[in-house]
Design an enzyme around this catalytic site. Structure first.
Site, PDB file in Angstrom:
ATOM      1  N   TYR A 128       7.624   0.632  -6.284  1.00  0.00           N
ATOM      2  CA  TYR A 128       7.175  -0.794  -7.095  1.00  0.00           C
ATOM      3  C   TYR A 128       8.533  -1.128  -7.803  1.00  0.00           C
ATOM      4  O   TYR A 128       8.369  -2.184  -8.419  1.00  0.00           O
ATOM      5  CB  TYR A 128       6.103  -0.520  -7.950  1.00  0.00           C
ATOM      6  CG  TYR A 128       4.745  -0.232  -7.429  1.00  0.00           C
ATOM      7  CD1 TYR A 128       4.458   0.720  -6.545  1.00  0.00           C
ATOM      8  CD2 TYR A 128       3.834  -1.144  -7.498  1.00  0.00           C
ATOM      9  CE1 TYR A 128       3.380   0.767  -6.077  1.00  0.00           C
ATOM     10  CE2 TYR A 128       2.614  -1.098  -6.889  1.00  0.00           C
ATOM     11  CZ  TYR A 128       2.191  -0.160  -6.171  1.00  0.00           C
ATOM     12  OH  TYR A 128       0.961   0.146  -5.506  1.00  0.00           O
ATOM     13  N   LYS A 175       3.668  13.968  -2.150  1.00  0.00           N
ATOM     14  CA  LYS A 175       3.947  14.480  -0.835  1.00  0.00           C
ATOM     15  C   LYS A 175       5.105  15.114  -0.607  1.00  0.00           C
ATOM     16  O   LYS A 175       6.222  14.665  -0.092  1.00  0.00           O
ATOM     17  CB  LYS A 175       3.933  13.132  -0.063  1.00  0.00           C
ATOM     18  CG  LYS A 175       3.941  12.961   1.478  1.00  0.00           C
ATOM     19  CD  LYS A 175       2.723  13.154   2.243  1.00  0.00           C
ATOM     20  CE  LYS A 175       2.820  13.394   3.860  1.00  0.00           C
ATOM     21  NZ  LYS A 175       1.542  13.848   4.378  1.00  0.00           N
ATOM     22  N   ASP A 208      -2.356  13.382   0.804  1.00  0.00           N
ATOM     23  CA  ASP A 208      -3.249  12.883   2.013  1.00  0.00           C
ATOM     24  C   ASP A 208      -4.779  13.654   1.740  1.00  0.00           C
ATOM     25  O   ASP A 208      -5.748  13.140   1.933  1.00  0.00           O
ATOM     26  CB  ASP A 208      -2.840  12.956   3.625  1.00  0.00           C
ATOM     27  CG  ASP A 208      -1.820  14.074   3.605  1.00  0.00           C
ATOM     28  OD1 ASP A 208      -1.718  15.068   2.431  1.00  0.00           O
ATOM     29  OD2 ASP A 208      -1.124  14.102   4.665  1.00  0.00           O
ATOM     30  N   ASP A 232      -2.221   3.972  -7.613  1.00  0.00           N
ATOM     31  CA  ASP A 232      -2.705   2.782  -7.239  1.00  0.00           C
ATOM     32  C   ASP A 232      -3.963   2.758  -6.347  1.00  0.00           C
ATOM     33  O   ASP A 232      -5.117   2.376  -6.398  1.00  0.00           O
ATOM     34  CB  ASP A 232      -1.743   1.643  -6.599  1.00  0.00           C
ATOM     35  CG  ASP A 232      -2.287   0.283  -6.796  1.00  0.00           C
ATOM     36  OD1 ASP A 232      -3.131  -0.092  -7.162  1.00  0.00           O
ATOM     37  OD2 ASP A 232      -1.187  -0.491  -6.314  1.00  0.00           O
ATOM     38  N   ASP A 236      -8.349   3.049  -6.970  1.00  0.00           N
ATOM     39  CA  ASP A 236      -9.418   1.970  -6.519  1.00  0.00           C
ATOM     40  C   ASP A 236     -10.216   2.976  -5.557  1.00  0.00           C
ATOM     41  O   ASP A 236     -11.560   2.536  -5.653  1.00  0.00           O
ATOM     42  CB  ASP A 236      -8.555   1.082  -5.236  1.00  0.00           C
ATOM     43  CG  ASP A 236      -8.246  -0.235  -6.003  1.00  0.00           C
ATOM     44  OD1 ASP A 236      -7.827  -0.212  -7.119  1.00  0.00           O
ATOM     45  OD2 ASP A 236      -7.837  -1.213  -5.309  1.00  0.00           O
TER      46      ASP A 236
END
Ligand code: NAD
Length: 484
Positions: A128, A175, A208, A232, A236
Site C-alpha cells: 500500500y 508469508k 494462505d 485487508d 473482510d
C-alpha cells in the site's frame, strides 16, 4: 456537563451519506457529547481537480479535532487518483487498523455462531506504499516496503490490545516462507514481542492456510495481527462470515489522531436506494465514543443496536426469509435503535465499554532506533530492459565485469537464467544482472557501481535501476535468486 468534543465528519460517497446520517441521528439521540464538523472528502473533491481527494479545509479540521468519523469513499479505478483512505491513514500516522468481527447468532444467520475475532492490521506500509513503476514494455513493479518500526508498532499494539480486552491468544499471519526478508521481519518481531507477554498464547500461521482456517473454523482465533494487504482481506472474510460486510466497524489509531469507519466500501450497486446497513458505521462510532472518553454513550448505543437485532430488525443484507416481517430501510433501522436506547440485550452478550486506555498506543508508538549496524557494500543488482533471450544478453553483460565486480547471475522475474538456466523458463523483457565484489576484502565503493553503469551505457544496454547489495553486521541484506 463537559463541553462537546469537536469531531470531523465526512459523509462519504455512494451509500456513505445514508449510513453516516443514520449514525449521526443515533449519536444525537443518545446525547453523545460531540460537536460534529462536516468535511468534504472523496469524489466531489476529486471532481474539483484535487487529485488527493482531500481539500485544505478538511485537513485543517481533521488536524485540529484529531478525530474523524468517515463514511466510505469511492476510489476511482486507475487514472491519477490516489485512495483518500490510504492518504489519510498514512499522512496522519494511523499505524493500527483494528477490525473486530463478531457473530450475532441466532439473530443474524451465520455458519459460524462462535466467531469473535479482532483483526489488527498494519496500516501504513506493505504494497500500500503505492510506489509503482512501469519498467519495461512488459513489466510493472510495486514495491513492498516493510520497516522495523512499522512491525514493532503494530505487533506491540496488538499484544497490548489483546491484554487490555482480556483476550487469550494472538495469531500472527505472514508469508515468511516465501518473503523471507519482508514478511520474515514481521514474524521475527512478533516472536520477539511475544516474549514480553507470557500470559498470552501465541502462534504463527502462513497466511494462505491461516485464511483457510479463518473461513472454516473462525472460533479458533482470538486476535490476529498481520500485514496491511493480508489484514485487508482477512478482515473482510471475518466480517462476511458474521453475516455481512455491512456489520463491521473499524478504528484507525495513531499517536496523534484517529479515524473511525465501516470496513465496507461505498457499495455503488445499492447507493441511493436507502437500503444499506448502517451497522458498520454505527459500531465505528461506538469505537470512536470509547476512544474520546464517552464509554457510557458507547455502551448505550451498542446495547440498543444488539436489542434491535434480537427483535428481528434487519436491513436487507442480513434479512433471511425465516426472519419476521420485511427488511428495514436504513432510516427505519436507525429509528429502531433510537427506540431501544436504554435497553439491554436479553440473549446476546451485553456490551460494556470502559474509558479507552491510550497506554497501548503510547507504548506502541514509541520506537527507539537502535545503534546503526555496520553496513558494507558488496555488490549491485542492475535491472535491464532487454527484448532477447538470456543467450543474447549474458555475453554482453559478462563483458562489463572487471577485477572489482564479477557477474554472479542473471535472473528473469527472480528465476536464474544464467549461468545454467533451463530452456523451459519463460523470459520477459526484464532481467536482473547481479554483480558481486571480486575484491579480496569483499567490499566495493559506490564509484565502482557508477563506473559499471557507465560501461553498461557504452554497451548500449538499457538499464532500469540499480539496487545495491549490502551486508549489515556481516549478514547479507539481499535474497538469493530462485535456483541460485
Ligand atoms: P463494497 O464494500 O462497497 O461492496 C461489496 C458488496 O457488499 C456489494 O455488493 C455491496 O452492496 C455490499 N455492501 C457493502 N456495504 C454494505 C452495507 N453497508 N449494507 C449492505 N450491503 C453492503 O466493496 P466494492 O464494491 O469492492 O467497492 C466499492 C468502492 O468502495 C470502491 O471505490 C472502493 O475503492 C471503495 N472502498 C472504500 C473503502 C473505504 O472507504 N474505507 C473500503 C473498501 C472499498
Amino acid at each position: 456537563m463537559s463541553n462537546p468534543i469537536p469531531i470531523s465528519v465526512a459523509l462519504g460517497d455512494g451509500i456513505g451519506p445514508e449510513v453516516t446520517r443514520a449514525t449521526l441521528q443515533i449519536l444525537a439521540a443518545a446525547d453523545a457529547r460531540i460537536a460534529p464538523e462536516e468535511v468534504e472528502l472523496g469524489e466531489r473533491v476529486y471532481r474539483r481537480g484535487i487529485s488527493s481527494g482531500v481539500d485544505p479545509a478538511a485537513w485543517e479540521s481533521i488536524r485540529r479535532t484529531r478525530v474523524l468519523l468517515k463514511g466510505p469513499l469511492t476510489t476511482p479505478q486507475g487514472g491519477g487518483f490516489k485512495s483518500v483512505n490510504v492518504t489519510l491513514r498514512k499522512a496522519l500516522g494511523l499505524f493500527a487498523n483494528v477490525r473486530p468481527a463478531v457473530s450475532y447468532s441466532p439473530f443474524v444467520s451465520t455458519l459460524h455462531p462462535k466467531l469473535d475475532v479482532i483483526v489488527v492490521r498494519e496500516n501504513e506500509e506493505d504494497l500500500y506504499a503505492g510506489i509503482e513503476h512501469r519498467q519495461t514494455d512488459e513489466v510493472m513493479q510495486c514495491l513492498k516496503l516493510i520497516s522495523r518500526p512499522g512491525c514493532e508498532r503494530i505487533v506491540r499494539y496488538a499484544f497490548a490490545l489483546a491484554r487490555a480486552h482480556g483476550r487469550r491468544k494472538v495469531t500472527c499471519m505472514t508469508k515468511d516462507n516465501i518473503m523471507k526478508m519482508t514478511d520474515g521481519l514481521f514474524s521475527s518481531v512478533f516472536r520477539e514481542v511475544a516474549r514480553d507477554y507470557p500470559d498470552l498464547a501465541t502462534e504463527h500461521m502462513i497466511i494462505d492456510i491461516g485464511a483457510a482456517r479463518l473461513a472454516d473454523t473462525p472460533e479458533r482465533f482470538d486476535v490476529i495481527v498481520t500485514l496491511n494487504l493480508y489484514g485487508d482481506i482477512l478482515s473482510d472474510i471475518a466480517a462476511q462470515l458474521t453475516g455481512s460486510v455491512g456489520l463491521a466497524g473499524s478504528a484507525n489509531i495513531g499517536s496523534q489522531a484517529a479515524l473511525f469507519e465501516a470496513i465496507h466500501g461505498s457499495a455503488p450497486d445499492i447507493a441511493g436506494r436507502g437500503i444499506a446497513n448502517p451497522s458498520g458505521m454505527i459500531l465505528s462510532a461506538v469505537m470512536m465514543l470509547s476512544h474520546i472518553g464517552q464509554p457510557d454513550i458507547a455502551t448505550a448505543i451498542h446495547n440498543a443496536w444488539l436489542c434491535a437485532l434480537e427483535d428481528g430488525c434487519h436491513t436487507a443484507d442480513i434479512h433471511r426469509q425465516a426472519a419476521v416481517g420485511r427488511p428495514l430501510r436504513t432510516d427505519e433501522f436507525a429509528a429502531a435503535i433510537i427506540d431501544r436506547l436504554g435497553q439491554a440485550p436479553q440473549a446476546l452478550r451485553k456490551a460494556v465499554y470502559h474509558a479507552e486506555s491510550s497506554g497501548s498506543v503510547a507504548a506502541a508508538a514509541q520506537y527507539e532506533r537502535p545503534a546503526p549496524l555496520h553496513k558494507a557494500l558488496v555488490g549491485v543488482d542492475l535491472f535491464v530492459h532487454f527484448r532477447g533471450g538470456p543467450g543474447g544478453l549474458s555475453p554482453r553483460v559478462q563483458r562489463l565485469a572487471n577485477d572489482r565486480l564479477k557477474l554472479s547471475m542473471i535472473t528473469n522475474r527472480g528465476v536464474k537464467v544464467w549461468p545454467d538456466g533451463l530452456p523451459e523458463t519463460f523470459c520477459t523483457d526484464h532481467y536482473r544482472c547481479r554483480f558481486q565484489a571480486s575484491t579480496p576484502t569483499g567490499d566495493i565503493q559506490q564509484n565502482d557501481i557508477i563506473e559499471l553503469l557507465q560501461r553498461m551505457q557504452h554497451e548500449g544496454l538499457d538499464f532500469i535501476k540499480a539496487e545495491t547489495l549490502c551486508t549489515f553486521d556481516g549478514v547479507p541484506g539481499y535474497a538469493l535468486g530462485q535456483g541460485q
